[in-house]
Scaffold this motif. Structure first.
Motif, mmCIF file in Angstrom:
data_model
loop_
_atom_site.group_PDB
_atom_site.id
_atom_site.type_symbol
_atom_site.label_atom_id
_atom_site.label_comp_id
_atom_site.label_asym_id
_atom_site.label_seq_id
_atom_site.Cartn_x
_atom_site.Cartn_y
_atom_site.Cartn_z
ATOM 1 N N MET A 158 34.870 55.903 -14.940
ATOM 2 C CA MET A 158 35.632 56.450 -13.841
ATOM 3 C C MET A 158 36.175 55.298 -12.992
ATOM 4 N N THR A 159 37.476 55.329 -12.753
ATOM 5 C CA THR A 159 38.123 54.329 -11.926
ATOM 6 C C THR A 159 38.696 55.006 -10.695
ATOM 7 N N LYS A 160 38.445 54.427 -9.541
ATOM 8 C CA LYS A 160 39.051 54.922 -8.310
ATOM 9 C C LYS A 160 40.302 54.102 -8.047
ATOM 10 N N ILE A 161 41.418 54.799 -7.936
ATOM 11 C CA ILE A 161 42.695 54.146 -7.707
ATOM 12 C C ILE A 161 43.225 54.609 -6.357
ATOM 13 N N GLY A 162 43.487 53.663 -5.460
ATOM 14 C CA GLY A 162 43.931 53.984 -4.110
ATOM 15 C C GLY A 162 45.437 53.961 -3.974
ATOM 16 N N TYR A 163 45.936 54.833 -3.120
ATOM 17 C CA TYR A 163 47.368 54.861 -2.810
ATOM 18 C C TYR A 163 47.526 54.909 -1.291
ATOM 19 N N ALA A 164 48.259 53.959 -0.744
ATOM 20 C CA ALA A 164 48.528 53.897 0.689
ATOM 21 C C ALA A 164 50.033 53.974 0.905
ATOM 22 N N ARG A 165 50.435 54.675 1.990
ATOM 23 C CA ARG A 165 51.868 54.803 2.292
ATOM 24 C C ARG A 165 52.060 54.883 3.794
ATOM 25 N N VAL A 166 53.089 54.185 4.259
ATOM 26 C CA VAL A 166 53.584 54.347 5.613
ATOM 27 C C VAL A 166 55.066 54.676 5.512
ATOM 28 N N SER A 167 55.610 55.263 6.575
ATOM 29 C CA SER A 167 56.980 55.771 6.501
ATOM 30 C C SER A 167 58.055 54.751 6.836
ATOM 31 N N THR A 168 57.763 53.823 7.727
ATOM 32 C CA THR A 168 58.812 52.901 8.176
ATOM 33 C C THR A 168 58.392 51.452 7.992
ATOM 34 N N SER A 169 59.385 50.581 7.977
ATOM 35 C CA SER A 169 59.128 49.167 7.719
ATOM 36 C C SER A 169 58.353 48.495 8.845
ATOM 37 N N ASP A 170 58.359 49.061 10.050
ATOM 38 C CA ASP A 170 57.610 48.444 11.137
ATOM 39 C C ASP A 170 56.146 48.893 11.157
ATOM 40 N N GLN A 171 55.762 49.780 10.245
ATOM 41 C CA GLN A 171 54.367 50.199 10.127
ATOM 42 C C GLN A 171 53.665 49.347 9.081
ATOM 43 N N ASP A 172 52.341 49.406 9.062
ATOM 44 C CA ASP A 172 51.554 48.541 8.201
ATOM 45 C C ASP A 172 50.521 49.363 7.421
ATOM 46 N N CYS A 173 50.310 49.022 6.162
ATOM 47 C CA CYS A 173 49.354 49.725 5.295
ATOM 48 C C CYS A 173 47.953 49.137 5.354
ATOM 49 N N ARG A 174 47.733 48.078 6.112
ATOM 50 C CA ARG A 174 46.458 47.357 6.054
ATOM 51 C C ARG A 174 45.236 48.229 6.363
ATOM 52 N N LEU A 175 45.324 49.096 7.382
ATOM 53 C CA LEU A 175 44.171 49.941 7.703
ATOM 54 C C LEU A 175 43.834 50.885 6.558
ATOM 55 N N GLN A 176 44.871 51.471 5.954
ATOM 56 C CA GLN A 176 44.649 52.361 4.814
ATOM 57 C C GLN A 176 44.055 51.582 3.644
ATOM 58 N N GLU A 177 44.605 50.398 3.370
ATOM 59 C CA GLU A 177 44.120 49.594 2.256
ATOM 60 C C GLU A 177 42.655 49.217 2.441
ATOM 61 N N GLU A 178 42.269 48.867 3.665
ATOM 62 C CA GLU A 178 40.870 48.512 3.939
ATOM 63 C C GLU A 178 39.959 49.723 3.718
ATOM 64 N N ALA A 179 40.399 50.894 4.197
ATOM 65 C CA ALA A 179 39.604 52.118 3.999
ATOM 66 C C ALA A 179 39.472 52.439 2.511
ATOM 67 N N LEU A 180 40.526 52.226 1.748
ATOM 68 C CA LEU A 180 40.488 52.482 0.307
ATOM 69 C C LEU A 180 39.548 51.507 -0.403
ATOM 70 N N ARG A 181 39.552 50.239 0.037
ATOM 71 C CA ARG A 181 38.620 49.259 -0.540
ATOM 72 C C ARG A 181 37.175 49.674 -0.256
ATOM 73 N N GLN A 182 36.914 50.093 0.980
ATOM 74 C CA GLN A 182 35.559 50.512 1.352
ATOM 75 C C GLN A 182 35.133 51.768 0.595
ATOM 76 N N ALA A 183 36.114 52.585 0.168
ATOM 77 C CA ALA A 183 35.801 53.791 -0.605
ATOM 78 C C ALA A 183 35.557 53.471 -2.080
ATOM 79 N N GLY A 184 35.688 52.189 -2.443
ATOM 80 C CA GLY A 184 35.380 51.781 -3.807
ATOM 81 C C GLY A 184 36.557 51.767 -4.763
ATOM 82 N N CYS A 185 37.777 51.716 -4.238
ATOM 83 C CA CYS A 185 38.957 51.685 -5.113
ATOM 84 C C CYS A 185 39.066 50.335 -5.813
ATOM 85 N N ASP A 186 39.231 50.385 -7.128
ATOM 86 C CA ASP A 186 39.388 49.178 -7.928
ATOM 87 C C ASP A 186 40.816 48.653 -7.873
ATOM 88 N N VAL A 187 41.756 49.571 -7.758
ATOM 89 C CA VAL A 187 43.182 49.239 -7.701
ATOM 90 C C VAL A 187 43.763 49.966 -6.494
#
Length: 191
Positions: free
Chosen positions: A1-30
């Motif tokens: 079983m592989t956990k694959i994370g997907y993060a999205r923000v709507s505009t270029s002035d927004q940042d995905c870092r918080l989502q990416e960190e939460a996905l890493r902590q949830a054990g996402c490999d990709v």
């Protein structure tokens, strides 16, 4: 079983870092991220990439369902694709896990509310535009097509294709302004 994370923000002035960190902590490999509107799945290349490499037993992980889709139709289409693949969906900040009946039901309720929120936002935007027009503040986008120039060139004997090339517009736009339908040949091609 592989956990694959997907993060999205709507505009270029927004940042995905918080989502990416939460996905890493949830054990996402990709983790794949993108800056695109969620009102449609069209043009969301990272989402397409993630969906294409999910395998049976994999789990697509998002922080919230609205990061995945803003319309119930898009959400259900994604979930159906996951189910056909044998993959599941989990949302970190919401009790969504499509491997259970309760998780599927909750997912559908969240999808309805996400679509409702999008529709409310659109209605508020249209109300704001109407109010701005009433005050004379909003005039809309200026027309890109100069109808007078099209008519002037036509009066000079310039053909529709040449007018379109000169003005860098579609030939159909020229016909629309002139009120002429292009002549068609037997094969259905425009003359």
């Amino acid at each position: 079983m592989t956990k694959i994370g997907y993060a999205r923000v709507s505009t270029s002035d927004q940042d995905c870092r918080l989502q990416e960190e939460a996905l890493r902590q949830a054990g996402c490999d990709v983790i794949r991220s993108e800056k695109r509107s969620g009102t449609s799945t069209k043009g969301r290349e990272e989402l397409d990439t993630v969906l294409s490499f999910l395998r049976p037993g994999d789990i697509l992980v998002v922080t919230k369902i609205d990061r995945l889709a803003r319309s119930l139709a898009d959400l259900l289409k994604i979930v159906e694709g996951l189910q056909a693949t044998g993959a599941a969906l989990q949302a970190i900040d919401q009790p969504v896990d499509t491997s259970s009946a309760a998780g599927k039901a909750f997912l559908q309720m969240l999808g309805v509310f996400a679509e409702f929120e999008t529709n409310l936002r659109r209605e508020r935007q249209m109300e704001g535009i109407s109010a701005a027009k009433a005050r004379g503040v909003y005039r809309g986008r200026p027309p890109k097509i100069d109808a007078e120039e099209i008519r002037r060139l036509k009066d000079e004997g310039v053909g529709a294709s040449d007018i379109a090339k000169r003005l860098k517009i579609a030939r159909a736009s020229v016909y629309r302004v002139l009120g002429d339908a292009p002549a068609t040949t037997k094969a259905g091609e425009t003359a």
